[in-house]
Write a protein that holds these residues in place. Structure first.
Motif, mmCIF file in Angstrom:
data_model
loop_
_atom_site.group_PDB
_atom_site.id
_atom_site.type_symbol
_atom_site.label_atom_id
_atom_site.label_comp_id
_atom_site.label_asym_id
_atom_site.label_seq_id
_atom_site.Cartn_x
_atom_site.Cartn_y
_atom_site.Cartn_z
ATOM 1 N N ASP A 109 -0.652 131.032 29.558
ATOM 2 C CA ASP A 109 -1.351 131.092 30.590
ATOM 3 C C ASP A 109 -0.328 131.222 32.167
ATOM 4 O O ASP A 109 -1.054 131.668 33.133
ATOM 5 C CB ASP A 109 -2.179 129.953 31.059
ATOM 6 C CG ASP A 109 -3.471 130.359 31.752
ATOM 7 O OD1 ASP A 109 -3.966 131.164 31.543
ATOM 8 O OD2 ASP A 109 -3.601 129.457 32.913
ATOM 9 N N TYR A 110 0.697 131.002 31.928
ATOM 10 C CA TYR A 110 1.786 131.053 33.166
ATOM 11 C C TYR A 110 1.950 132.389 33.472
ATOM 12 O O TYR A 110 2.410 132.792 34.456
ATOM 13 C CB TYR A 110 2.892 129.990 32.922
ATOM 14 C CG TYR A 110 3.593 130.669 31.465
ATOM 15 C CD1 TYR A 110 4.302 131.664 31.268
ATOM 16 C CD2 TYR A 110 3.410 129.679 30.535
ATOM 17 C CE1 TYR A 110 5.029 131.807 30.034
ATOM 18 C CE2 TYR A 110 4.077 129.789 29.289
ATOM 19 C CZ TYR A 110 4.801 130.957 28.970
ATOM 20 O OH TYR A 110 5.224 131.462 27.817
ATOM 21 N N LEU A 152 8.164 126.803 20.442
ATOM 22 C CA LEU A 152 9.263 126.775 19.783
ATOM 23 C C LEU A 152 10.019 128.058 19.868
ATOM 24 O O LEU A 152 9.320 129.436 20.402
ATOM 25 C CB LEU A 152 9.237 126.370 18.192
ATOM 26 C CG LEU A 152 8.632 125.186 17.928
ATOM 27 C CD1 LEU A 152 8.418 124.992 16.386
ATOM 28 C CD2 LEU A 152 9.406 123.945 18.261
ATOM 29 N N GLU A 153 11.415 128.030 19.630
ATOM 30 C CA GLU A 153 12.229 129.440 20.040
ATOM 31 C C GLU A 153 12.847 129.695 18.801
ATOM 32 O O GLU A 153 13.329 129.005 18.280
ATOM 33 C CB GLU A 153 13.010 129.305 21.097
ATOM 34 C CG GLU A 153 13.835 130.559 21.808
ATOM 35 C CD GLU A 153 14.830 130.222 22.829
ATOM 36 O OE1 GLU A 153 15.474 131.258 23.144
ATOM 37 O OE2 GLU A 153 14.968 128.924 23.184
ATOM 38 N N LYS A 196 9.944 124.258 26.993
ATOM 39 C CA LYS A 196 8.788 124.417 28.070
ATOM 40 C C LYS A 196 9.310 125.240 28.900
ATOM 41 O O LYS A 196 10.196 125.640 29.441
ATOM 42 C CB LYS A 196 8.808 122.741 28.618
ATOM 43 C CG LYS A 196 7.993 121.888 27.694
ATOM 44 C CD LYS A 196 7.898 120.352 28.248
ATOM 45 C CE LYS A 196 7.551 119.565 27.333
ATOM 46 N NZ LYS A 196 7.313 117.917 28.072
ATOM 47 N N VAL A 197 8.164 125.953 29.642
ATOM 48 C CA VAL A 197 8.283 126.840 30.691
ATOM 49 C C VAL A 197 7.771 126.351 32.030
ATOM 50 O O VAL A 197 6.572 125.746 31.925
ATOM 51 C CB VAL A 197 7.301 128.145 30.347
ATOM 52 C CG1 VAL A 197 7.538 129.044 31.567
ATOM 53 C CG2 VAL A 197 7.732 128.859 28.915
ATOM 54 N N CYS A 198 8.640 126.400 32.838
ATOM 55 C CA CYS A 198 8.492 125.799 34.415
ATOM 56 C C CYS A 198 7.550 127.006 35.300
ATOM 57 O O CYS A 198 8.297 128.152 35.431
ATOM 58 C CB CYS A 198 9.535 125.492 34.901
ATOM 59 S SG CYS A 198 9.348 124.710 36.694
ATOM 60 N N VAL A 199 6.540 126.722 35.729
ATOM 61 C CA VAL A 199 5.843 127.571 36.661
ATOM 62 C C VAL A 199 6.139 127.670 37.919
ATOM 63 O O VAL A 199 6.332 128.700 38.682
ATOM 64 C CB VAL A 199 4.273 127.481 36.477
ATOM 65 C CG1 VAL A 199 3.683 128.403 37.273
ATOM 66 C CG2 VAL A 199 3.740 127.493 34.792
ATOM 67 N N GLY A 200 6.474 126.386 38.329
ATOM 68 C CA GLY A 200 6.631 126.459 39.898
ATOM 69 C C GLY A 200 7.284 124.956 40.119
ATOM 70 O O GLY A 200 7.248 124.123 39.607
ATOM 71 N N VAL A 202 9.478 130.616 34.401
ATOM 72 C CA VAL A 202 8.925 131.677 34.230
ATOM 73 C C VAL A 202 9.464 132.995 34.369
ATOM 74 O O VAL A 202 9.285 133.958 33.750
ATOM 75 C CB VAL A 202 7.251 131.602 34.824
ATOM 76 C CG1 VAL A 202 7.437 131.795 36.245
ATOM 77 C CG2 VAL A 202 6.314 132.908 34.038
ATOM 78 N N ASP A 203 10.247 132.923 35.675
ATOM 79 C CA ASP A 203 10.902 134.249 36.179
ATOM 80 C C ASP A 203 12.051 134.416 35.616
ATOM 81 O O ASP A 203 12.773 135.758 35.638
ATOM 82 C CB ASP A 203 11.255 134.067 37.581
ATOM 83 C CG ASP A 203 10.279 133.687 38.674
ATOM 84 O OD1 ASP A 203 9.204 134.428 38.224
ATOM 85 O OD2 ASP A 203 10.260 132.908 39.516
ATOM 86 N N SER A 204 12.733 133.609 34.613
ATOM 87 C CA SER A 204 13.667 134.022 33.725
ATOM 88 C C SER A 204 13.412 134.421 32.218
ATOM 89 O O SER A 204 14.254 134.624 31.517
ATOM 90 C CB SER A 204 14.539 132.466 33.539
ATOM 91 O OG SER A 204 15.025 131.949 34.832
ATOM 92 N N LEU A 205 12.270 134.528 31.817
ATOM 93 C CA LEU A 205 11.821 134.908 30.635
ATOM 94 C C LEU A 205 12.115 136.131 30.241
ATOM 95 O O LEU A 205 12.148 137.193 31.346
ATOM 96 C CB LEU A 205 10.050 134.725 30.566
ATOM 97 C CG LEU A 205 9.616 133.169 30.519
ATOM 98 C CD1 LEU A 205 7.895 133.415 30.324
ATOM 99 C CD2 LEU A 205 10.080 132.534 29.348
#
Length: 446
Positions: A326-327, A378-379, A395-399, A409-412
């Motif tokens: 959802d991010y 998982l990765e 985990k993904v950090c949104v802000g 999320v900008d590094s994905l």
């Protein structure tokens, strides 16, 4: 979610990329992956038209930890590039789907398809060869009949094990548009092949004709508003199948009602919230995959941002909705510009229908436990997946402030995506295709 964080990985790569994962060609990219009904075999197809079959190691007392590892069993070229001279179109050799037939004897059978042609392959073992012919010598040369003075009885001599793949049937010339899915019926006699506008029913013994059971092509193509994205047979009811559309709806059809199933018996669609409607709403609501649960009571669908579970007795809304990434909702504009918004992610059930799995970007894949409502990311990557290492949740950090173990999320990396996944039918063993690498993870055995 204890079991998910204890998966142990190991990796397979095509022969041309064993030395370096960075020097792969387009043909090496895995385009489908599928366990057979026992889980002993795992097949992958790639964009080069090849099928690679892996076989599970048999358990040994000396090395019990090797049980669960898969080694290459057979490799063969399923499809070749072709050219349609009437339409001036190139037909890619890329394998779109592989489906196993339940095993009936010592041989294995699977269906593989590219954009236009479905093939039935037989995979069998041979460990004996005939010798002692009367009319030809051991080299295969024909003998002069006048030199034959006695009659010999040919015998079977042991030889090194050979695995042969033979094309037994070719089902072609039935699709105007690209085939996106195939599904084997529970009656073990028929299967369906689906393209953008039609679903065709085939008998496994008959290759020169098929029956068109769904046709949504309008008389005027300018009136076309949706296309078929996927279709699957019910696991127990041989007369029932479901197909999904680019508008986010699922239709359940009963072949007993009519020869042409243009009128569905059930229609599943979630009403759109007008407050959240945007330019991208129709694109992200398109269903990329539909799967019946093993018990046949539920349907699972995957759209761009979510996985939904539907009860076959409730058509107006999904029973469960799981947010995959959802991010990315705030990045739909850039995802539209780089065409990632059109990626088609698959989804899969575990053997007991209690957990579902689907892919995401940055080589992430997601698991959702339906009972506890817990989820994990998982990765699948070479850096984080050393053999016998334990996978750590990501985990993904949104802000805001990013923690040490989180990724922004900008590094994905949107070029690294997990579109194709499959789950062992009876055990906690999963296979994940990441570009040209196949990762197989198994639950840790204490």
């Amino acid at each position: 979610m204890k079991c998910f964080s204890r998966y142990l990985p190991y990796i397979f790569r095509p022969p041309s990329t064993i030395l370096s994962s960075s020097c792969h060609t387009e043909a090496d990219i895995i385009s489908t992956v599928e366990f057979n009904s026992s889980g002993e075999l795992l097949a992958t197809g790639d964009k080069g038209g090849r099928v690679v079959v892996f076989q599970r190691e048999q358990e040994s007392k000396s090395q019990p930890q090797r049980r669960g590892e898969y080694n290459v069993y057979s490799t063969f070229q399923s499809h070749e590039p072709e050219f349609d001279y009437l339409k001036s179109l190139e037909i890619e050799e890329k394998i779109n789907k592989i489906k196993w037939l339940p095993q009936q004897n010592a041989a294995y059978f699977l269906l593989s398809t590219n954009d236009k042609t479905v093939k039935l392959w037989k995979i069998s073992e041979r460990d004996k060869r005939p010798e002692g012919y009367n009319l030809k010598d051991d080299d295969g040369r024909i003998r002069d009949p006048s030199t034959i003075t006695s009659l010999r009885v040919p015998v079977l001599q042991p030889m090194d094990l050979m695995v042969e793949a033979t094309a037994r049937r070719v089902f072609s010339n039935a699709h105007t548009y690209h085939i996106n899915s195939i599904s084997v019926n529970s009656d073990l006699q028929t299967f369906i092949s689906t393209d953008d506008l039609r679903v065709n029913l085939w008998n496994l013994e008959i290759t020169d004709r098929s029956f068109n059971i769904v046709d949504i092509k309008p008389a005027n193509m300018e009136e076309l508003t949706e296309v078929i994205t996927s279709a699957e047979f019910h696991p127990q009811q041989c007369h029932t199948f479901a197909y999904s559309s680019s508008k986010g709806s699922i239709r359940l059809c009963d072949m007993r009602q009519a020869a042409l199933c243009d009128k569905h018996c059930k229609y599943f669609e979630e009403p759109e919230d007008p407050a959240t409607r945007s330019f991208f709403s129709e694109i992200i609501s398109s269903i990329s995959d539909v799967k019946f649960s093993h018990n046949g009571r539920h349907l699972m669908t995957r759209d761009y941002l979510t996985v939904k579970v539907w009860d076959l007795q409730m058509e107006n809304k999904p029973l469960e909705t799981y947010q995959v990434h959802d991010y990315l909702r705030g990045k739909l504009c850039s995802l539209y510009e780089n065409d990632c918004i059109f990626d088609k992610f698959e989804c899969v059930w575990n053997g007991s229908d209690s957990v579902i799995m689907t892919g995401s970007y940055n080589n992430f894949f997601r698991m959702f436990d339906r009972n506890t409502k817990r989820d994990v990311t998982l990765e699948a990557s070479r850096e984080n997946s050393k053999p016998r290492a334990i996978l750590k949740p990501r985990k993904v950090c949104v802000g805001g402030k990013r923690r040490k173990d989180e990724i922004s999320v900008d590094s994905l990396d949107f070029s690294k995506k997990i579109l194709h996944t499959t789950w062992h039918p009876h055990e906690n063993i999963i296979a994940v295709a990441a570009t040209n690498n196949l990762y197989i993870f198994q639950d840790k055995v204490n």
